[in-house]
Design a protein around this motif. Sequence first.
Motif, PDB file in Angstrom:
ATOM      1  N   ALA A 125       0.817  -1.213   0.000  1.00 16.98           N
ATOM      2  CA  ALA A 125       0.000   0.000   0.000  1.00 16.98           C
ATOM      3  C   ALA A 125       0.854   1.268   0.000  1.00 16.98           C
ATOM      4  O   ALA A 125       0.508   2.245  -0.675  1.00 16.98           O
ATOM      5  N   GLU A 126       1.978   1.254   0.750  1.00 16.86           N
ATOM      6  CA  GLU A 126       2.822   2.445   0.817  1.00 16.86           C
ATOM      7  C   GLU A 126       3.456   2.801  -0.531  1.00 16.86           C
ATOM      8  O   GLU A 126       3.766   3.958  -0.786  1.00 16.86           O
ATOM      9  N   GLU A 127       3.630   1.818  -1.379  1.00 19.55           N
ATOM     10  CA  GLU A 127       4.189   2.059  -2.717  1.00 19.55           C
ATOM     11  C   GLU A 127       3.109   2.090  -3.795  1.00 19.55           C
ATOM     12  O   GLU A 127       3.396   2.417  -4.939  1.00 19.55           O
ATOM     13  N   ARG A 128       1.914   1.659  -3.428  1.00 16.41           N
ATOM     14  CA  ARG A 128       0.777   1.578  -4.346  1.00 16.41           C
ATOM     15  C   ARG A 128       1.104   0.726  -5.584  1.00 16.41           C
ATOM     16  O   ARG A 128       0.801   1.095  -6.711  1.00 16.41           O
ATOM     17  N   ARG A 129       1.724  -0.421  -5.323  1.00 17.50           N
ATOM     18  CA  ARG A 129       2.028  -1.368  -6.395  1.00 17.50           C
ATOM     19  C   ARG A 129       2.232  -2.764  -5.831  1.00 17.50           C
ATOM     20  O   ARG A 129       2.389  -2.951  -4.641  1.00 17.50           O
ATOM     21  N   TYR A 130       2.212  -3.717  -6.742  1.00 13.92           N
ATOM     22  CA  TYR A 130       2.419  -5.117  -6.380  1.00 13.92           C
ATOM     23  C   TYR A 130       3.907  -5.442  -6.488  1.00 13.92           C
ATOM     24  O   TYR A 130       4.615  -4.905  -7.346  1.00 13.92           O
ATOM     25  N   VAL A 131       4.358  -6.353  -5.616  1.00 15.28           N
ATOM     26  CA  VAL A 131       5.771  -6.729  -5.578  1.00 15.28           C
ATOM     27  C   VAL A 131       5.882  -8.239  -5.440  1.00 15.28           C
ATOM     28  O   VAL A 131       5.168  -8.859  -4.656  1.00 15.28           O
ATOM     29  N   CYS A 132       6.795  -8.818  -6.208  1.00 10.71           N
ATOM     30  CA  CYS A 132       7.131 -10.232  -6.090  1.00 10.71           C
ATOM     31  C   CYS A 132       8.634 -10.335  -5.832  1.00 10.71           C
ATOM     32  O   CYS A 132       9.434  -9.945  -6.696  1.00 10.71           O
ATOM     33  N   PRO A 133       9.048 -10.835  -4.649  1.00 12.08           N
ATOM     34  CA  PRO A 133      10.483 -10.989  -4.393  1.00 12.08           C
ATOM     35  C   PRO A 133      11.048 -12.157  -5.194  1.00 12.08           C
ATOM     36  O   PRO A 133      10.477 -13.247  -5.204  1.00 12.08           O
ATOM     37  N   VAL A 134      12.156 -11.906  -5.881  1.00 15.29           N
ATOM     38  CA  VAL A 134      12.794 -12.914  -6.722  1.00 15.29           C
ATOM     39  C   VAL A 134      14.290 -12.920  -6.420  1.00 15.29           C
ATOM     40  O   VAL A 134      14.883 -11.861  -6.191  1.00 15.29           O
ATOM     41  N   GLN A 135      14.891 -14.094  -6.419  1.00 16.97           N
ATOM     42  CA  GLN A 135      16.340 -14.234  -6.257  1.00 16.97           C
ATOM     43  C   GLN A 135      16.877 -15.199  -7.304  1.00 16.97           C
ATOM     44  O   GLN A 135      16.209 -16.171  -7.647  1.00 16.97           O
ATOM     45  N   ALA A 136      18.083 -14.906  -7.768  1.00 16.13           N
ATOM     46  CA  ALA A 136      18.787 -15.818  -8.673  1.00 16.13           C
ATOM     47  C   ALA A 136      20.236 -15.882  -8.210  1.00 16.13           C
ATOM     48  O   ALA A 136      20.842 -14.863  -7.873  1.00 16.13           O
ATOM     49  N   ARG A 137      20.767 -17.096  -8.186  1.00 13.43           N
ATOM     50  CA  ARG A 137      22.146 -17.320  -7.766  1.00 13.43           C
ATOM     51  C   ARG A 137      22.984 -17.694  -8.985  1.00 13.43           C
ATOM     52  O   ARG A 137      22.558 -18.516  -9.805  1.00 13.43           O
ATOM     53  N   PHE A 138      24.162 -17.083  -9.093  1.00 10.75           N
ATOM     54  CA  PHE A 138      25.080 -17.321 -10.200  1.00 10.75           C
ATOM     55  C   PHE A 138      26.433 -17.753  -9.663  1.00 10.75           C
ATOM     56  O   PHE A 138      26.893 -17.238  -8.649  1.00 10.75           O
ATOM     57  N   ARG A 139      27.095 -18.675 -10.352  1.00 10.34           N
ATOM     58  CA  ARG A 139      28.481 -19.033 -10.036  1.00 10.34           C
ATOM     59  C   ARG A 139      29.400 -18.115 -10.840  1.00 10.34           C
ATOM     60  O   ARG A 139      29.172 -17.898 -12.032  1.00 10.34           O
ATOM     61  N   VAL A 140      30.402 -17.575 -10.179  1.00 10.72           N
ATOM     62  CA  VAL A 140      31.353 -16.680 -10.842  1.00 10.72           C
ATOM     63  C   VAL A 140      32.765 -17.002 -10.373  1.00 10.72           C
ATOM     64  O   VAL A 140      32.956 -17.700  -9.375  1.00 10.72           O
ATOM     65  N   TRP A 141      33.741 -16.485 -11.094  1.00  4.93           N
ATOM     66  CA  TRP A 141      35.134 -16.552 -10.680  1.00  4.93           C
ATOM     67  C   TRP A 141      35.582 -15.145 -10.338  1.00  4.93           C
ATOM     68  O   TRP A 141      35.385 -14.220 -11.118  1.00  4.93           O
ATOM     69  N   SER A 142      36.201 -14.974  -9.169  1.00  6.17           N
ATOM     70  CA  SER A 142      36.908 -13.743  -8.844  1.00  6.17           C
ATOM     71  C   SER A 142      38.366 -14.029  -9.143  1.00  6.17           C
ATOM     72  O   SER A 142      38.868 -15.111  -8.841  1.00  6.17           O
ATOM     73  N   TYR A 143      39.035 -13.070  -9.742  1.00  5.60           N
ATOM     74  CA  TYR A 143      40.452 -13.290 -10.002  1.00  5.60           C
ATOM     75  C   TYR A 143      41.239 -12.041  -9.663  1.00  5.60           C
ATOM     76  O   TYR A 143      40.727 -10.928  -9.692  1.00  5.60           O
ATOM     77  N   ALA A 144      42.494 -12.264  -9.281  1.00  6.04           N
ATOM     78  CA  ALA A 144      43.398 -11.177  -8.934  1.00  6.04           C
ATOM     79  C   ALA A 144      44.604 -11.240  -9.850  1.00  6.04           C
ATOM     80  O   ALA A 144      45.011 -12.317 -10.292  1.00  6.04           O
ATOM     81  N   VAL A 145      45.160 -10.087 -10.127  1.00  6.37           N
ATOM     82  CA  VAL A 145      46.346  -9.980 -10.965  1.00  6.37           C
ATOM     83  C   VAL A 145      47.534  -9.664 -10.074  1.00  6.37           C
ATOM     84  O   VAL A 145      47.469  -8.761  -9.233  1.00  6.37           O
ATOM     85  N   ALA A 146      48.628 -10.425 -10.237  1.00  8.19           N
ATOM     86  CA  ALA A 146      49.849 -10.186  -9.466  1.00  8.19           C
ATOM     87  C   ALA A 146      51.012  -9.965 -10.421  1.00  8.19           C
ATOM     88  O   ALA A 146      51.117 -10.640 -11.448  1.00  8.19           O
ATOM     89  N   ARG A 147      51.856  -9.029 -10.078  1.00 10.01           N
ATOM     90  CA  ARG A 147      53.077  -8.765 -10.852  1.00 10.01           C
ATOM     91  C   ARG A 147      54.132  -9.814 -10.514  1.00 10.01           C
ATOM     92  O   ARG A 147      53.986 -10.597  -9.576  1.00 10.01           O
ATOM     93  N   GLU A 148      55.220  -9.794 -11.253  1.00 17.52           N
ATOM     94  CA  GLU A 148      56.290 -10.766 -11.044  1.00 17.52           C
ATOM     95  C   GLU A 148      56.834 -10.735  -9.625  1.00 17.52           C
ATOM     96  O   GLU A 148      57.264 -11.747  -9.096  1.00 17.52           O
ATOM     97  N   ASP A 149      56.794  -9.559  -8.970  1.00 16.54           N
ATOM     98  CA  ASP A 149      57.321  -9.453  -7.605  1.00 16.54           C
ATOM     99  C   ASP A 149      56.316  -9.922  -6.548  1.00 16.54           C
ATOM    100  O   ASP A 149      56.584  -9.860  -5.361  1.00 16.54           O
ATOM    101  N   GLY A 150      55.124 -10.403  -6.982  1.00 14.79           N
ATOM    102  CA  GLY A 150      54.123 -10.922  -6.064  1.00 14.79           C
ATOM    103  C   GLY A 150      53.105  -9.901  -5.596  1.00 14.79           C
ATOM    104  O   GLY A 150      52.206 -10.231  -4.838  1.00 14.79           O
ATOM    105  N   THR A 151      53.222  -8.660  -6.036  1.00 20.25           N
ATOM    106  CA  THR A 151      52.284  -7.618  -5.642  1.00 20.25           C
ATOM    107  C   THR A 151      50.957  -7.797  -6.366  1.00 20.25           C
ATOM    108  O   THR A 151      50.929  -7.907  -7.596  1.00 20.25           O
ATOM    109  N   PHE A 152      49.846  -7.834  -5.589  1.00 19.46           N
ATOM    110  CA  PHE A 152      48.525  -7.915  -6.206  1.00 19.46           C
ATOM    111  C   PHE A 152      48.114  -6.526  -6.665  1.00 19.46           C
ATOM    112  O   PHE A 152      48.205  -5.550  -5.911  1.00 19.46           O
ATOM    113  N   LEU A 153      47.645  -6.434  -7.909  1.00 23.72           N
ATOM    114  CA  LEU A 153      47.273  -5.152  -8.483  1.00 23.72           C
ATOM    115  C   LEU A 153      45.798  -4.836  -8.284  1.00 23.72           C
ATOM    116  O   LEU A 153      45.436  -3.729  -7.932  1.00 23.72           O
TER     117      LEU A 153
END
Length: 163
Positions: A125-153
């Motif tokens: 009522a406060e928004e004066r509209r209908y709402v349907c809660p929806v969720q979707a789960r995705f698999r992803v890869w996080s990756y980091a870049v490191a220089r030759e000296d081992g420093t993560f960029l």
Amino acid sequence: MNGTEELSRRLADHLTSKGLRAVTAWTGRQRAGDGETVAAVSLRARESGPPGFQNYLGERFDQESGTWEELYGKQEELTFGLDLYGDTAEKVQAALDTLADILDQGGPEGLRPAEFSAGETVYRAEERRYVCPVQARFRVWSYAVAREDGTFLDFDVRGANQK
């Protein structure tokens, strides 16, 4: 955190390009009210294993710096909220069918839902509209870049192309 905001935007753009209006949540843009049903995309959870980037993914040559960079990564799961807002319950239910069809065909940047769920459509009522809660789960890869000296960029989040 680099990448997840971009993935939310890409997911919203993908849904819109497939025929379901979508906006990223918390942008200040109107969710509905103009007669059109809309999905509000938000990142609800980011789950991964132990901290750190424990999987060696290989190396690449950085043309700008003239050095080799090593890539490290880990698999994560991102849960996105795709809540549907509309003027009528019928429009929200139709949008839910459209959303399910779109996600069944895949997603942006190789993302493929690992799980999809929807709740009950209710009138706010406060928004004066209908709402349907929806969720979707995705698999992803996080990756980091490191220089030759081992420093993560930097690190980024990429989609995993798994069915």
